[in-house]
Design a protein around this motif. Structure first.
Motif, PDB file in Angstrom:
ATOM      1  N   UNK A 143       0.817  -1.204   0.000  1.00 57.24           N
ATOM      2  CA  UNK A 143       0.000   0.000   0.000  1.00 57.24           C
ATOM      3  C   UNK A 143       0.855   1.260   0.000  1.00 57.24           C
ATOM      4  N   UNK A 144       2.043   1.203   0.566  1.00 54.31           N
ATOM      5  CA  UNK A 144       2.901   2.391   0.588  1.00 54.31           C
ATOM      6  C   UNK A 144       3.285   2.836  -0.822  1.00 54.31           C
ATOM      7  N   UNK A 145       3.162   1.915  -1.798  1.00 53.76           N
ATOM      8  CA  UNK A 145       3.493   2.234  -3.185  1.00 53.76           C
ATOM      9  C   UNK A 145       2.271   2.520  -4.052  1.00 53.76           C
ATOM     10  N   UNK A 146       1.090   2.496  -3.470  1.00 54.81           N
ATOM     11  CA  UNK A 146      -0.137   2.622  -4.254  1.00 54.81           C
ATOM     12  C   UNK A 146      -0.195   3.917  -5.060  1.00 54.81           C
ATOM     13  N   UNK A 147       0.252   4.996  -4.493  1.00 55.33           N
ATOM     14  CA  UNK A 147       0.166   6.290  -5.168  1.00 55.33           C
ATOM     15  C   UNK A 147       1.421   6.637  -5.981  1.00 55.33           C
ATOM     16  N   UNK A 148       2.373   5.706  -6.041  1.00 55.08           N
ATOM     17  CA  UNK A 148       3.614   5.979  -6.788  1.00 55.08           C
ATOM     18  C   UNK A 148       3.401   6.049  -8.297  1.00 55.08           C
TER      19      UNK A 148
END
Length: 166
Positions: A143-148
């Motif tokens: 989830x920490x990469x979802x907006x990448x």
């Protein structure tokens, strides 16, 4: 792959005697929430986790969806950073979500929820209507990469699509 569903709370009552956070759903709001939760259930778009604003209208909408999905209402996570905040708070909530969940549903408010959807996926550049739903998928495992990267618009639906259908 992770999927994020953004749901603007259903239509609320504008009773001037209540603080904004305490405004309940109105009759149309209840109708729309039951209808849209039924649509999601029939499409099998059932989340692993539900996170809601603490506002009564958002939490009530989330409760209706829980009932339709047979999810225990006590499993709803209430997060005050979904009420009267900004997109950065929403991004933080998603980024810090547990990776064991592949799909999350956020119940929150405009204008922030629409702004958030506009950031996460380019095909969506609109205003989410009350009880409107945006589904965004992203080919990431955390989830920490979802907006990448820009996500794929999986779903864009609204009670307005069903208003003349019985």
């Amino acid at each position: 792959m992770k999927t994020l569903y953004l749901i603007r709370h259903a239509k609320s009552d504008h009773n001037g005697n209540l603080d904004d956070i305490n405004r309940p759903l109105n009759i149309r709001g209840y109708h729309d929430a039951y209808g849209m939760s039924d649509v999601m259930n029939k499409k099998k778009f059932i989340p692993d986790l539900i996170i809601s604003s603490p506002a009564i209208r958002a939490f009530s909408t989330a409760l209706i969806f829980c009932r339709k999905f047979n999810i225990n209402p006590s499993d709803i996570i209430i997060n005050s950073n979904l009420y009267e905040t900004d997109v950065n708070h929403y991004l933080d909530i998603v980024a810090h979500s547990d990776d064991k969940y592949d799909s999350i549903m956020l119940f929150a408010h405009n204008p922030t929820i629409s702004n958030f959807a506009n950031i996460l996926t380019k095909p969506f550049n609109d205003n989410i209507s009350t009880c409107g739903i945006i589904g965004i998928t992203n080919n990431c495992t955390h989830w920490k990469n979802f907006a990448d990267t820009i996500g794929e618009l999986k779903l864009y639906d609204s009670p307005k699509n069903y208003s003349n259908k019985s």
